[in-house]
Write an enzyme that holds these catalytic residues in place. Structure first.
Site, mmCIF file in Angstrom:
data_model
loop_
_atom_site.group_PDB
_atom_site.id
_atom_site.type_symbol
_atom_site.label_atom_id
_atom_site.label_comp_id
_atom_site.label_asym_id
_atom_site.label_seq_id
_atom_site.Cartn_x
_atom_site.Cartn_y
_atom_site.Cartn_z
ATOM 1 N N GLU A 28 -11.598 -9.025 7.068
ATOM 2 C CA GLU A 28 -13.202 -8.582 6.867
ATOM 3 C C GLU A 28 -13.909 -8.716 6.799
ATOM 4 O O GLU A 28 -15.251 -8.813 7.667
ATOM 5 C CB GLU A 28 -13.101 -7.331 5.643
ATOM 6 C CG GLU A 28 -13.733 -6.695 6.309
ATOM 7 C CD GLU A 28 -13.962 -5.690 4.570
ATOM 8 O OE1 GLU A 28 -14.545 -4.654 4.367
ATOM 9 O OE2 GLU A 28 -13.375 -5.717 3.784
ATOM 10 N N HIS A 75 -7.956 0.678 -5.140
ATOM 11 C CA HIS A 75 -7.715 1.589 -4.343
ATOM 12 C C HIS A 75 -6.384 2.842 -3.877
ATOM 13 O O HIS A 75 -5.885 3.258 -4.335
ATOM 14 C CB HIS A 75 -6.929 0.489 -3.076
ATOM 15 C CG HIS A 75 -6.734 0.901 -1.934
ATOM 16 N ND1 HIS A 75 -8.162 2.107 -1.518
ATOM 17 C CD2 HIS A 75 -6.391 0.082 -1.153
ATOM 18 C CE1 HIS A 75 -7.953 1.685 0.009
ATOM 19 N NE2 HIS A 75 -6.879 0.725 -0.073
ATOM 20 N N LYS A 130 -13.594 -2.052 -5.007
ATOM 21 C CA LYS A 130 -11.751 -1.934 -5.646
ATOM 22 C C LYS A 130 -11.586 -2.558 -6.391
ATOM 23 O O LYS A 130 -10.870 -2.307 -6.967
ATOM 24 C CB LYS A 130 -11.533 -1.724 -3.947
ATOM 25 C CG LYS A 130 -11.385 -0.562 -3.424
ATOM 26 C CD LYS A 130 -10.181 -1.018 -2.067
ATOM 27 C CE LYS A 130 -10.907 0.682 -1.392
ATOM 28 N NZ LYS A 130 -12.075 0.376 -0.504
ATOM 29 N N HIS A 133 -14.834 -3.019 2.677
ATOM 30 C CA HIS A 133 -13.773 -1.518 2.518
ATOM 31 C C HIS A 133 -12.721 -2.847 1.509
ATOM 32 O O HIS A 133 -12.233 -2.266 0.644
ATOM 33 C CB HIS A 133 -12.694 -2.197 3.580
ATOM 34 C CG HIS A 133 -11.526 -1.213 3.341
ATOM 35 N ND1 HIS A 133 -11.245 -0.374 2.949
ATOM 36 C CD2 HIS A 133 -10.191 -1.913 3.347
ATOM 37 C CE1 HIS A 133 -9.756 0.228 3.394
ATOM 38 N NE2 HIS A 133 -8.826 -0.441 3.076
ATOM 39 N N CYS A 180 -6.197 4.418 4.772
ATOM 40 C CA CYS A 180 -7.250 4.116 3.935
ATOM 41 C C CYS A 180 -9.031 4.951 4.528
ATOM 42 O O CYS A 180 -9.514 4.463 4.033
ATOM 43 C CB CYS A 180 -7.300 3.213 3.385
ATOM 44 S SG CYS A 180 -5.033 2.183 2.978
ATOM 45 N N PHE A 237 -3.903 1.194 7.185
ATOM 46 C CA PHE A 237 -2.551 0.879 7.997
ATOM 47 C C PHE A 237 -2.785 2.075 9.926
ATOM 48 O O PHE A 237 -3.664 2.507 9.775
ATOM 49 C CB PHE A 237 -1.090 1.332 7.290
ATOM 50 C CG PHE A 237 -1.080 1.074 6.636
ATOM 51 C CD1 PHE A 237 -1.843 -0.083 6.115
ATOM 52 C CD2 PHE A 237 0.514 1.165 5.168
ATOM 53 C CE1 PHE A 237 -0.823 -1.001 4.544
ATOM 54 C CE2 PHE A 237 -0.101 0.695 4.583
ATOM 55 C CZ PHE A 237 0.063 -1.034 4.488
#
Length: 408
Positions: A313, A337, A332, A302, A162, A396
């Site tokens: 985060e 996403h 998002k 994010h 991502c 990831f």
């Protein structure tokens, strides 16, 4: 020796919120999640997504090109064309050899492969399409963009889950600073709404399961978040050294001041519990830009809407900013996403925010985790005098990227 400034001179966008700057900004400003039932996912445990509308690949790219390439490539080519037009750039034969393409893609196409694997599994290997490989492997998206535009500079994809789109922009900047290219088209593209993607992410318990109210499904930093919403999209930014832009009389929309990247070295899917790698990337981007945390006037987070990721985060920002981060937005919440394209789309949105001197709102936020409350913009855009913004992307594998973008 003074380092060259890297200018953003063009932006091309295709997103669930629209396919041009004004449309995207208008729908972001409405603070409404755009998720809805997806016919392609019908019958699956999670059967909704955020989709790009108003885009006809055959009409825009030509029937032949649309037929032999996959959706993520359609989106990338269209975004690249839009970015060049926005930059007022024509790749003349002399310039073409100095124009690079660096695109972020999280994975190969999961639209084509399952169909072709089915043929192989049925002992019908002789019916597998000879185009299955070249239309699906990640590097071909950059190759197809180069072929479409006739540009011959450095050409490749990067894949950091991502964080891919943001990483591509950072790598492109390094090509410009090193003198390998005079212009680089940088960004990301992904169509994550395939049945295989939806199934895999559901099995990982990463997706929201609010099938009764998809419009409430994506809710970054909200206490009731339960996962992200699959989406598709692309963004391509035209980057060039500022003096190169000046010499050709180009409009400079923003400056890319800093880039930081890191690895958690912790877990295949979970972030480091204290955001170790993410913090390293953020601090590296700030240092690269010659900034301190207080120089940032907003954060494009994010913010995927996963329980663990958002908590880590939020704690990261509170730690980096000693408890007082600048206003935060999480796009998002509106567009879902877009996986490998997310970092590029959000870099473009950071440019739009700086140009408009407004921070777009976050949808579906009612209450934050106790002890991790951020100043998150909600309901409507917030006017704020801004010189700089921070855009973050985490993926990831513990792969992290952060960009510092400023007004010219």
């Amino acid at each position: 020796m003074r380092r060259a400034e890297i200018a953003v001179t063009g932006i091309g966008l295709l997103t669930p919120a629209g396919n041009d700057d004004d449309s995207v900004w208008k729908r972001l400003s409405a603070a409404r999640c755009l998720a809805s039932p997806d016919p392609e996912l019908q019958g699956l445990p999670v059967a909704f997504s955020c989709r790009v509308d108003g885009f006809d690949p055959a009409g825009e790219l030509g029937a032949r090109k649309a037929r032999r390439t996959d959706r993520f490539t359609h989106l990338a080519i269209a975004a690249a064309r839009r970015s060049l037009a926005d930059a007022g750039l024509e790749p003349t034969p002399r310039l073409a050899a100095r124009v690079g393409v660096v695109l972020g893609v999280s994975s190969n196409s999961l639209d084509t492969y399952p169909h072709e694997f089915g043929r192989l599994g049925e002992n019908r290997g002789h019916t597998v399409s000879p185009l299955a490989l070249p239309r699906s492997v990640p590097n071909m998206v950059a190759g197809e963009v180069a072929m479409d535009l006739g540009v011959q500079g450095a050409n490749f994809t990067v894949s950091s889950a991502c964080a891919s789109g943001a990483t591509a922009i950072g790598v492109a900047r390094d090509l410009l600073l090193g003198g390998s290219c005079d212009v680089v088209l940088a960004g990301g593209s992904e169509s994550a709404r395939s049945p295989m993607n939806a199934t895999c992410f559901h099995q990982l318990r990463a997706l929201s399961r609010r099938a009764d109210r998809p419009d409430l499904a994506s809710r970054p930093f909200d206490t009731d978040r339960d996962g992200f919403v699959l989406a598709e999209g692309a963004a391509v930014l035209v980057l060039e050294r500022r003096e190169h832009a000046r010499d050709r009389g180009a409009r400079v929309r923003a400056l890319l001041r800093g880039f930081g990247a890191s690895a958690d070295a912790h877990h295949p899917t979970a972030p480091h519990p204290r955001g170790r790698g993410a913090e390293q990337a953020v601090r590296a981007a700030l240092a690269d830009a010659g900034c301190v945390p207080g120089d940032m006037h907003h954060i494009n987070a994010h913010g995927t809407s996963t329980p663990t990721g958002d908590a880590v985060e939020a704690a990261l920002y509170l730690r980096v900013y000693s408890g007082t981060p600048p206003p935060v937005t999480a796009p998002k919440s509106v567009i879902g996403h877009t996986i490998g394209a997310a970092g590029a789309i959000e870099a473009a949105l950071t440019v739009l925010a700086l140009e408009r001197q407004q921070i777009p709102p976050t949808a579906n936020l009612r209450r934050q985790d106790s002890g991790r409350e951020l100043d998150i913009v909600t309901r409507r855009p917030r006017p704020v005098p801004m010189q700089a913004g921070l855009s973050t992307s985490f993926g990831f594998g513990g792969q992290n990227a952060a960009l510092v973008i400023t007004v010219p």
